[in-house]
Design a protein around this motif. Structure first.
Motif, mmCIF file in Angstrom:
data_model
loop_
_atom_site.group_PDB
_atom_site.id
_atom_site.type_symbol
_atom_site.label_atom_id
_atom_site.label_comp_id
_atom_site.label_asym_id
_atom_site.label_seq_id
_atom_site.Cartn_x
_atom_site.Cartn_y
_atom_site.Cartn_z
ATOM 1 N N PRO A 18 -59.414 49.347 -95.612
ATOM 2 C CA PRO A 18 -60.795 48.576 -95.359
ATOM 3 C C PRO A 18 -61.722 49.483 -95.276
ATOM 4 C CG PRO A 18 -59.594 47.379 -93.673
ATOM 5 C CD PRO A 18 -58.851 48.281 -94.446
ATOM 6 N N LYS A 19 -62.660 49.855 -96.358
ATOM 7 C CA LYS A 19 -63.982 51.419 -96.228
ATOM 8 C C LYS A 19 -64.767 51.013 -95.310
ATOM 9 C CE LYS A 19 -63.147 51.569 -100.971
ATOM 10 N NZ LYS A 19 -62.186 50.673 -101.573
ATOM 11 N N ASN A 20 -65.094 49.957 -94.416
ATOM 12 C CA ASN A 20 -66.324 49.921 -93.963
ATOM 13 C C ASN A 20 -65.957 48.835 -92.997
ATOM 14 O OD1 ASN A 20 -68.609 50.785 -92.449
ATOM 15 N ND2 ASN A 20 -69.849 50.125 -94.361
ATOM 16 N N PRO A 21 -65.382 48.948 -91.918
ATOM 17 C CA PRO A 21 -64.936 47.431 -91.088
ATOM 18 C C PRO A 21 -65.641 47.804 -90.075
ATOM 19 C CG PRO A 21 -63.326 48.980 -90.561
ATOM 20 C CD PRO A 21 -64.067 49.788 -91.736
ATOM 21 N N ASP A 22 -66.308 46.235 -88.944
ATOM 22 C CA ASP A 22 -67.549 46.266 -88.253
ATOM 23 C C ASP A 22 -66.370 46.762 -86.849
ATOM 24 O OD1 ASP A 22 -69.282 44.826 -89.237
ATOM 25 O OD2 ASP A 22 -67.666 43.728 -89.428
ATOM 26 N N VAL A 23 -65.290 46.986 -86.424
ATOM 27 C CA VAL A 23 -64.336 47.730 -86.264
ATOM 28 C C VAL A 23 -63.305 47.923 -86.602
ATOM 29 C CG1 VAL A 23 -63.574 47.336 -83.415
ATOM 30 C CG2 VAL A 23 -65.818 45.741 -83.997
ATOM 31 N N GLY A 71 -54.864 43.814 -91.648
ATOM 32 C CA GLY A 71 -53.955 45.075 -91.462
ATOM 33 C C GLY A 71 -52.515 44.660 -91.993
ATOM 34 N N LEU A 72 -51.636 45.619 -91.937
ATOM 35 C CA LEU A 72 -50.352 44.623 -92.656
ATOM 36 C C LEU A 72 -49.490 44.316 -91.804
ATOM 37 C CD1 LEU A 72 -49.594 48.753 -93.695
ATOM 38 C CD2 LEU A 72 -49.812 47.300 -95.322
ATOM 39 N N SER A 73 -48.428 43.850 -92.184
ATOM 40 C CA SER A 73 -47.137 43.030 -91.600
ATOM 41 C C SER A 73 -47.391 43.850 -90.538
ATOM 42 C CB SER A 73 -46.283 42.475 -92.319
ATOM 43 O OG SER A 73 -45.346 41.659 -91.558
ATOM 44 N N GLY A 74 -47.133 44.085 -89.536
ATOM 45 C CA GLY A 74 -46.300 44.430 -88.489
ATOM 46 C C GLY A 74 -47.472 45.074 -87.549
ATOM 47 N N SER A 75 -48.468 44.956 -88.293
ATOM 48 C CA SER A 75 -49.549 45.802 -87.445
ATOM 49 C C SER A 75 -50.378 45.748 -85.828
ATOM 50 C CB SER A 75 -50.308 46.781 -88.554
ATOM 51 O OG SER A 75 -51.605 44.644 -88.708
ATOM 52 N N GLY A 76 -50.064 44.445 -85.987
ATOM 53 C CA GLY A 76 -50.137 43.943 -84.728
ATOM 54 C C GLY A 76 -51.632 43.242 -84.666
ATOM 55 N N LYS A 77 -52.312 42.677 -85.734
ATOM 56 C CA LYS A 77 -53.166 41.413 -85.981
ATOM 57 C C LYS A 77 -52.618 40.186 -84.791
ATOM 58 C CE LYS A 77 -52.321 40.793 -90.163
ATOM 59 N NZ LYS A 77 -50.705 41.353 -90.457
ATOM 60 N N SER A 78 -51.734 40.124 -85.262
ATOM 61 C CA SER A 78 -51.348 38.734 -84.668
ATOM 62 C C SER A 78 -51.440 39.039 -83.110
ATOM 63 C CB SER A 78 -49.668 37.470 -84.829
ATOM 64 O OG SER A 78 -50.627 37.364 -86.103
ATOM 65 N N THR A 79 -50.516 40.040 -81.956
ATOM 66 C CA THR A 79 -50.381 40.526 -80.793
ATOM 67 C C THR A 79 -51.667 40.699 -80.742
ATOM 68 O OG1 THR A 79 -48.514 41.326 -81.095
ATOM 69 C CG2 THR A 79 -49.198 41.939 -79.633
ATOM 70 N N LEU A 80 -52.413 40.690 -80.696
ATOM 71 C CA LEU A 80 -53.948 41.533 -80.260
ATOM 72 C C LEU A 80 -55.246 39.861 -80.848
ATOM 73 C CD1 LEU A 80 -54.979 45.050 -82.198
ATOM 74 C CD2 LEU A 80 -54.357 44.778 -79.531
ATOM 75 N N ALA A 81 -54.534 39.862 -81.518
ATOM 76 C CA ALA A 81 -55.444 38.049 -81.412
ATOM 77 C C ALA A 81 -55.160 37.078 -81.023
ATOM 78 C CB ALA A 81 -55.098 37.883 -82.953
ATOM 79 N N ARG A 82 -53.895 37.299 -80.428
ATOM 80 C CA ARG A 82 -53.405 36.484 -78.614
ATOM 81 C C ARG A 82 -54.160 37.225 -77.577
ATOM 82 N NH1 ARG A 82 -48.097 35.326 -81.752
ATOM 83 N NH2 ARG A 82 -47.682 37.596 -80.803
ATOM 84 N N ALA A 83 -53.407 38.150 -77.736
ATOM 85 C CA ALA A 83 -54.247 39.227 -75.790
ATOM 86 C C ALA A 83 -56.258 38.780 -76.485
ATOM 87 C CB ALA A 83 -53.939 40.557 -76.096
ATOM 88 N N LEU A 84 -56.620 38.785 -77.701
ATOM 89 C CA LEU A 84 -58.076 38.865 -77.406
ATOM 90 C C LEU A 84 -58.489 37.188 -76.760
ATOM 91 C CD1 LEU A 84 -61.225 39.669 -78.149
ATOM 92 C CD2 LEU A 84 -60.414 39.046 -80.397
ATOM 93 N N GLU A 85 -57.658 36.717 -77.411
ATOM 94 C CA GLU A 85 -57.597 35.026 -76.939
ATOM 95 C C GLU A 85 -57.438 34.671 -75.331
ATOM 96 O OE1 GLU A 85 -55.387 31.886 -78.573
ATOM 97 O OE2 GLU A 85 -57.750 30.676 -79.029
ATOM 98 N N ASN A 86 -56.244 35.386 -75.340
ATOM 99 C CA ASN A 86 -56.775 34.979 -73.949
ATOM 100 C C ASN A 86 -57.373 35.203 -72.787
ATOM 101 O OD1 ASN A 86 -54.157 33.902 -73.020
ATOM 102 N ND2 ASN A 86 -53.090 35.315 -73.507
ATOM 103 N N THR A 88 -60.790 47.984 -75.638
ATOM 104 C CA THR A 88 -60.849 48.336 -77.498
ATOM 105 C C THR A 88 -61.914 47.146 -77.794
ATOM 106 O OG1 THR A 88 -59.587 50.502 -77.446
ATOM 107 C CG2 THR A 88 -61.338 49.584 -79.517
ATOM 108 N N LEU A 89 -60.607 46.304 -78.926
ATOM 109 C CA LEU A 89 -61.142 45.119 -78.728
ATOM 110 C C LEU A 89 -62.016 43.803 -78.449
ATOM 111 C CD1 LEU A 89 -60.910 43.376 -81.369
ATOM 112 C CD2 LEU A 89 -58.501 42.636 -80.805
ATOM 113 N N VAL A 90 -61.569 43.810 -77.540
ATOM 114 C CA VAL A 90 -62.051 43.147 -75.788
ATOM 115 C C VAL A 90 -63.668 43.363 -75.878
ATOM 116 C CG1 VAL A 90 -62.464 41.677 -73.789
ATOM 117 C CG2 VAL A 90 -60.327 42.119 -74.950
ATOM 118 N N LYS A 91 -63.735 44.851 -75.926
ATOM 119 C CA LYS A 91 -65.218 45.432 -75.386
ATOM 120 C C LYS A 91 -65.807 45.094 -76.618
ATOM 121 C CE LYS A 91 -66.785 49.101 -73.292
ATOM 122 N NZ LYS A 91 -67.070 50.229 -74.438
#
Ligand code: ATP
Ligand code: MG
Length: 177
Positions: free
Chosen positions: A146-151, A13-28, A166-169
């Motif tokens: 991305p044309k065919n992402p898994d999520v 995703g673009l810079s600022g889309s939320g990758k790191s924020t969601l990655a950290r939350a997912l990891e927790n 949504t991501l955790v699930k």
């Protein structure tokens, strides 16, 4: 031993889309459920193993190749490996997918550039608009949707908590033993 299926979760995703924020939350959340993880982020890779690389197309490709090779090592060691890199082009994502092989799970963190620019978490969009950062994805360098992402996670229209859930699930389905 670890009682988990190891995969590489490749957040795009673009810079600022939320990758790191969601990655950290997912990891927790995964830690709370007893899963062992490793997080690889554009920022920690670029200050360490990839500190000799810039943002030219060649260096972006090499950045992703090394990141994917590193992720594969963690995956093969049994860890749920979460990667957050802009990964702007089809070509770059193809490399990541090929390097990781089976176990590559692509998560598109979907947010239009206008919203990312409004967030401007790191002040990078303002600098890019002034021409101070060349090759800035979404402004002066391409981003292929991305044309065919898994999520796919729509962070422009969801709260952080909704996106996180949504991501955790989606991920727990793939890693539970
Ligand atoms: N639904 C959402 N999901 C994730 N982040 C959100 C959401 N809504 C708002 N945000 C906010 O968007 C910002 C995303 O910033 P973040 O640093 O995670 O982006 P990034 O994709 O890692 O960018 P970069 O590629 O520059 O590292 C954060 O301030 C976060 O709080
Ligand atoms: Mg980030």
């Amino acid at each position: 031993m670890l009682k988990q299926k190891s995969i590489v979760i490749w957040m795009v995703g673009l810079s600022g889309s939320g990758k790191s924020t969601l990655a950290r939350a997912l990891e927790n959340s995964l830690h709370k459920e007893g899963f062992l993880t490793q997080l690889l982020d554009g920022d920690n890779m670029r200050t360490g193993i990839n500190n000799n690389l810039g943002f030219s197309p060649e260096d972006r490709t090499e950045n992703i190749r090394r990141a994917a090779e590193t992720a594969k090592l963690f995956m093969n060691a049994g860890l749920v490996t979460i990667c957050s890199f802009i990964s702007p082009t089809d070509e770059i994502r193809k490399i990541a997918k090929e390097v990781v092989g089976e176990g590559y799970v692509e998560v598109y963190v979907d947010c239009p550039v206008e919203v990312c620019e409004k967030r401007d978490v790191k002040g990078l969009y303002a600098k890019a608009r002034k021409g101070e950062i060349p090759n800035f994805t979404g402004i002066s360098a391409p981003f292929d949707v991305p044309k065919n992402p898994d999520v796919a996670i729509d962070t422009a229209h969801q709260t952080l908590e909704e996106s996180h859930q949504t991501l955790v699930k989606a991920i727990i389905e793939k890693i539970k033993y």
